[in-house]
Design a protein around this motif. Sequence first.
Motif, PDB file in Angstrom:
ATOM      1  N   UNK A  19      26.668  44.915 105.105  1.00 25.60           N
ATOM      2  CA  UNK A  19      27.816  45.169 104.234  1.00 25.60           C
ATOM      3  C   UNK A  19      29.101  45.412 105.017  1.00 25.60           C
ATOM      4  N   UNK A  22      31.040  42.316 105.797  1.00 28.90           N
ATOM      5  CA  UNK A  22      31.723  41.577 104.729  1.00 28.90           C
ATOM      6  C   UNK A  22      33.239  41.716 104.897  1.00 28.90           C
ATOM      7  N   UNK A  23      33.969  41.052 104.027  1.00 29.01           N
ATOM      8  CA  UNK A  23      35.412  40.943 104.268  1.00 29.01           C
ATOM      9  C   UNK A  23      36.262  41.825 103.367  1.00 29.01           C
ATOM     10  N   UNK A  26      36.160  47.581 100.008  1.00 24.91           N
ATOM     11  CA  UNK A  26      35.243  48.383  99.202  1.00 24.91           C
ATOM     12  C   UNK A  26      33.806  48.169  99.656  1.00 24.91           C
ATOM     13  N   UNK A  27      33.471  46.909  99.951  1.00 24.85           N
ATOM     14  CA  UNK A  27      32.123  46.615 100.437  1.00 24.85           C
ATOM     15  C   UNK A  27      31.866  47.309 101.757  1.00 24.85           C
ATOM     16  N   UNK A  30      31.009  50.801 101.117  1.00 25.65           N
ATOM     17  CA  UNK A  30      29.609  50.917 100.684  1.00 25.65           C
ATOM     18  C   UNK A  30      28.682  50.834 101.895  1.00 25.65           C
ATOM     19  N   UNK A  96      42.643  51.917  99.220  1.00 29.05           N
ATOM     20  CA  UNK A  96      43.530  51.944  98.056  1.00 29.05           C
ATOM     21  C   UNK A  96      44.959  51.629  98.474  1.00 29.05           C
ATOM     22  N   UNK A  99      45.369  48.045  99.383  1.00 26.04           N
ATOM     23  CA  UNK A  99      45.328  47.167  98.212  1.00 26.04           C
ATOM     24  C   UNK A  99      46.628  47.252  97.423  1.00 26.04           C
ATOM     25  N   UNK A 135      42.646  44.596  86.387  1.00 25.42           N
ATOM     26  CA  UNK A 135      41.675  43.906  85.557  1.00 25.42           C
ATOM     27  C   UNK A 135      40.490  44.808  85.304  1.00 25.42           C
TER      28      UNK A 135
ATOM     29  N   UNK B 623      26.388  43.384  95.842  1.00 24.45           N
ATOM     30  CA  UNK B 623      27.543  44.162  96.295  1.00 24.45           C
ATOM     31  C   UNK B 623      28.849  43.620  95.732  1.00 24.45           C
ATOM     32  N   UNK B 626      30.981  45.542  91.836  1.00 20.93           N
ATOM     33  CA  UNK B 626      31.173  46.819  92.502  1.00 20.93           C
ATOM     34  C   UNK B 626      30.643  48.014  91.720  1.00 20.93           C
ATOM     35  N   UNK B 674      40.988  49.424  92.089  1.00 23.43           N
ATOM     36  CA  UNK B 674      40.650  48.309  92.980  1.00 23.43           C
ATOM     37  C   UNK B 674      40.073  47.176  92.138  1.00 23.43           C
ATOM     38  N   UNK B 675      40.033  45.971  92.700  1.00 22.40           N
ATOM     39  CA  UNK B 675      39.382  44.879  91.975  1.00 22.40           C
ATOM     40  C   UNK B 675      37.931  45.250  91.680  1.00 22.40           C
ATOM     41  N   UNK B 676      37.447  44.822  90.543  1.00 25.75           N
ATOM     42  CA  UNK B 676      36.089  45.229  90.167  1.00 25.75           C
ATOM     43  C   UNK B 676      35.034  44.309  90.757  1.00 25.75           C
ATOM     44  N   UNK B 679      35.268  38.602  95.766  1.00 23.47           N
ATOM     45  CA  UNK B 679      35.116  37.146  95.684  1.00 23.47           C
ATOM     46  C   UNK B 679      34.107  36.637  96.718  1.00 23.47           C
ATOM     47  N   UNK B 681      33.517  34.760  99.786  1.00 23.62           N
ATOM     48  CA  UNK B 681      34.431  34.329 100.842  1.00 23.62           C
ATOM     49  C   UNK B 681      33.721  33.708 102.023  1.00 23.62           C
ATOM     50  N   UNK B 682      32.575  34.278 102.408  1.00 22.51           N
ATOM     51  CA  UNK B 682      31.939  33.748 103.623  1.00 22.51           C
ATOM     52  C   UNK B 682      30.893  32.708 103.256  1.00 22.51           C
TER      53      UNK B 682
END
Lengths: 143, 956
Positions: A19, A22-23, A26-27, A30, A96, A99, A135, B623, B626, B674-676, B679, B681-682
């Motif tokens: 995790x 990842x890019x 938030x991930x 985690x 935050x 973002x 959103x 993941x 979220x 934050x975005x829920x 995307x 990406x990799x």
Amino acid sequence: MELLVASAVGALTAGGVYLILRLRAFTVILGLALLSYAVNIFLFSTGRLAVGKPPVLDGYTVGDFSAYTDPLPQALVLTAIVISFGMTAVLVMFALGAYLEAGDDKIDMDGPDQPDRQITATTPQDPESDGITFDFEPRERDA
Amino acid sequence: MFSENGLLPIIAILPFLGALVPGLMIRAGRNACASFTAIPTVLALVLLASLAPGVMSGTVYRAEITWLPQLQLSASFFLDGLGLLFAFMILGVGLLITLYARFYLSSKDPMGQFYTYLLLFQGAMLGIVLSDNILLLLIFWELTSLSSFLLIGYWKHLPEGRQGARMALTVTGAGGLAMIGGMLILGDIVGSYQLTDILAAGDQVKASAWYAPAVILILLGAFTKSAQFPFHFWLPHAMAAPTPVSAYLHSATMVKAGVFLMARMWPALAGTDLWFYVVASVGLVTMVLGAIIALFKDDLKALLAFSTVSHLGLLTMLLGFGTPEAAIAAVFHIINHLIFKAALFMTAGIVDHETGTRDIKRLGGLAKVMPITAAIGTVAALSMAGFPLFNGFLSKEAMLHEASHTSWWENPWIVGALATLGALFSVAYSLRFIFHVFAGPVRDDYPAKPHDPGFGMWAAPAFLCVFVIAIGVAPFLATPVVKMAAEAVTGEDLSFYLKIWHGVNTALLMSVAAIIGGVILLVAHRPLERLWAVMPRPEAKTIFDSLITATQQVMRWLTGMLHQGAISRYLAIFVAATVALGLIAFSGGAMGPATRDLTPVPPVAVVGWVLLMAAVAMVVLFHRMRFRALVVIGVIGLMISVGFVYLSAPDLALTQISVETVTILLLLLALHFLPKQSPHESGPARRAGDATLAVIAGVAVAALAYSFMMRGFSTISDYHLANSKSGGGGTNVVNVILVDFRGYDTYGEIIVLGIAGLCIFALMETLLNGPAGRKLRKAEFGPDRSRDRHPLMMVVATRVMLPIALMVGVYIFLRGHNQPGGGFVAGLIFSIALLMQYMASGFAWTTRRQRIEYHALIGFGVVIAGLTGVGSWLAGRPFLTSNFGYFEIPPIEEFELATAMLFDLGVFLCVLGAVMLMLYSLSRLARHAGETVNNEPMDYDPSRSVQASSSAEKGA
């Protein structure tokens, strides 16, 4: 039991590492949470596993401590848990902030971090104009 | 005896203390500033003088202030003949320079700064010559580099000054680094970092296999500092400094530090072939090269700078010979060179000051308009040339004598011939200094109207000239000083007499040849100069600059390569490197066999394990969603808490479960903004690579944990278990460790937590006041938000639970010392209880009812914990020693009160404050984004009329 604990530590580490690679911020947070679990359990396990031997003195006897598990790693891990919460909170704040300022929560930059790179206005927009929309996950509405 | 030894540290510290004063005293005027600079110097000189008779009679004074004896770090000082000579030179010339600079600096120069730097430098230099511990010596060594950087770059507005300062710092700093390595090797060979021990262990050092690297590294430091070829180039560029600095640093003291070090280390390092060929050869080359270049320099200070390089080469060469006679000559020349060179620099400064130029081509004929200056300059320059009846003659004679008796690579005449060549050029440039500046007709095109300066300015060089002639005529005056220092260098008893006439010998013939040759060179200077101008030769500054530029470019390229902006890549490299290091460590050491049996596994543990593993898998797989990942993370935390309960760690279980709750709340709050979803990406290749790395890391860690758990160990915990009740007054050993045994750690950790809280608050403040805040104010929320944001059920439930939760918190806190619980957990429980109010009735409504700021809670927590620790001082015990007693107040049973509980209260407050401040900061975002403030605890209150509630809804 040792096998279960060791495999749990391994799984948490593997999940955490995957995790954090990842890019998205938030991930990564985690992933760091998973890694914190792994590290805490690992530290705890260096005191070796014991069942039914909490380090709370009971009918105090001098010299024989086989009835109690090692308290030192526990004390270390206790503060580590609280500190890792503090760390997570600061990271969340960074994510935050990034973002809200940049408009996405990517963790990678596009190019090298050159100290003498000219700062150019890439988007000559009025900063006041680009409001953002939050959103929400689409949800069935009952009314 | 003791009091005399005790003077050493005082002497060493005096200049540093004095350095604080000039910056202030400049407000009282320039004379006051200079006088107050002189006070510590004079004081140190007086103290030193009180020790001088003892040193002359052979006593070595010592003082040691131990600091870290385990690392052999101590502030230890010693004073022998060599140290006394150098200390006198540093302080004495320092005093003269203070006087000279008072009149040299113009009213525009910040004089307070100058004197502060000067005293700093003086202190550093004094430290070098007084240190007994080589680690301490290294510190002072670096301090001289730094303070000389400040002095060389004193005229900040001149680019030459800045460049010269940078170059000097780069070269001497790099040499200093090499020397640190050499000194550490040396200390390692001897097993002690005390200089006196090292000097006594010379044979052991020379026999060691590490002798060569140690010598080379130490010499690198000495050569760079003393401007030996090929590191000589920084010294002429350092001449951009004001002349008092040049006179002080670049003739008398700093450049002599390298020579001093070689002399100091002489008994331990000198006398081998390696020493001879490196030191003597470098010295010889430097001497000749410096003298040749000096002849063709038109700038007075450049001429003197290269002449200094040449004379330093001479000293280095003498020390390189490794014989006691050469050491005597070296010590004598150190004294002589100091005297005439400082006088010459000051003369050059006077000429520059009065005529407005230092260019020899624009000078000449000054003898008539500045007779006093001319007299001083002539005497000093004749001494530099080595004319009889001046002090320079004596030591140069001694040098030539030694050189003529030294054979290099079985060649008996080459050293003597080259030394004569050096002396010849030395005569030439010295005579040029006299004839091209002072002799000849008076010119009418000087930039300023020259005349002799006031007494204050020429007093110092004139004073030095008295010594030039006194020693030159009556060398026996210097004999005791030279003997004292030379014996300290060699560590042997020496008997010799310094005299002018030794009869007609080789050295005298060489001297005569040098003088005749020098005169011829001066006469033929003009054609020679044209030849010199067309001769191609490397320009050191260009080479240095291009080297620096090239290094910079390589480093920039490297930084760009490594630091190209992708954190995910850094993390991958980090993980891979960690795993690789672990593997290397694992394959290197033999692991013992497993000594413990597996603990039996009850079925319920398997269930928990399956849940945990499944949850980890789900977090990884989902993941991108979220919210879902966050919920599943909660399962993991819960399983870990249960595991802690089963594995005898009730405190951890309590902490884990409450932290888990708070963390999830925090992440939920953040996720609101934050975005829920993440995307895609990799690509699959990258995902596969990352997964491979992750699995390898996971397996490695699992194996490590397993091997740990299967082996027995020895622990220090028995001590904690044994003393928990009797010493800390509590039966919950984990809590006693936190608040008592390791109270200091805990104290640090609550401070860290407090800082994290304040940091988040500060970040949020900045964020809200920046562009993000403006964006937020314009943010639009989707139309699908809940209408009933403060539901009745939740408000009522949390309201009922609040007192219960607080009571549980108090209970957990109070019992913490003896049963699972304590300040950390209680703080978290309180936080959760308060957070429930936030969730139910909204942020604004709750804040309005809050009396104490969270910042204050953090502060109170840290202060209470700290005061508890300080309290144990009052009882005469170390910081954070806890005390406890048993009390009985009827009708309550006997109970215990411990100071540890007060400390735990601090922990509690700090945790509560930090956690609440973090969540409070995050929830400010919501308010900023247009969240409405509700005046009622709930949106729909059935006890009110329908109309009232509907109007409230309109308002919201």
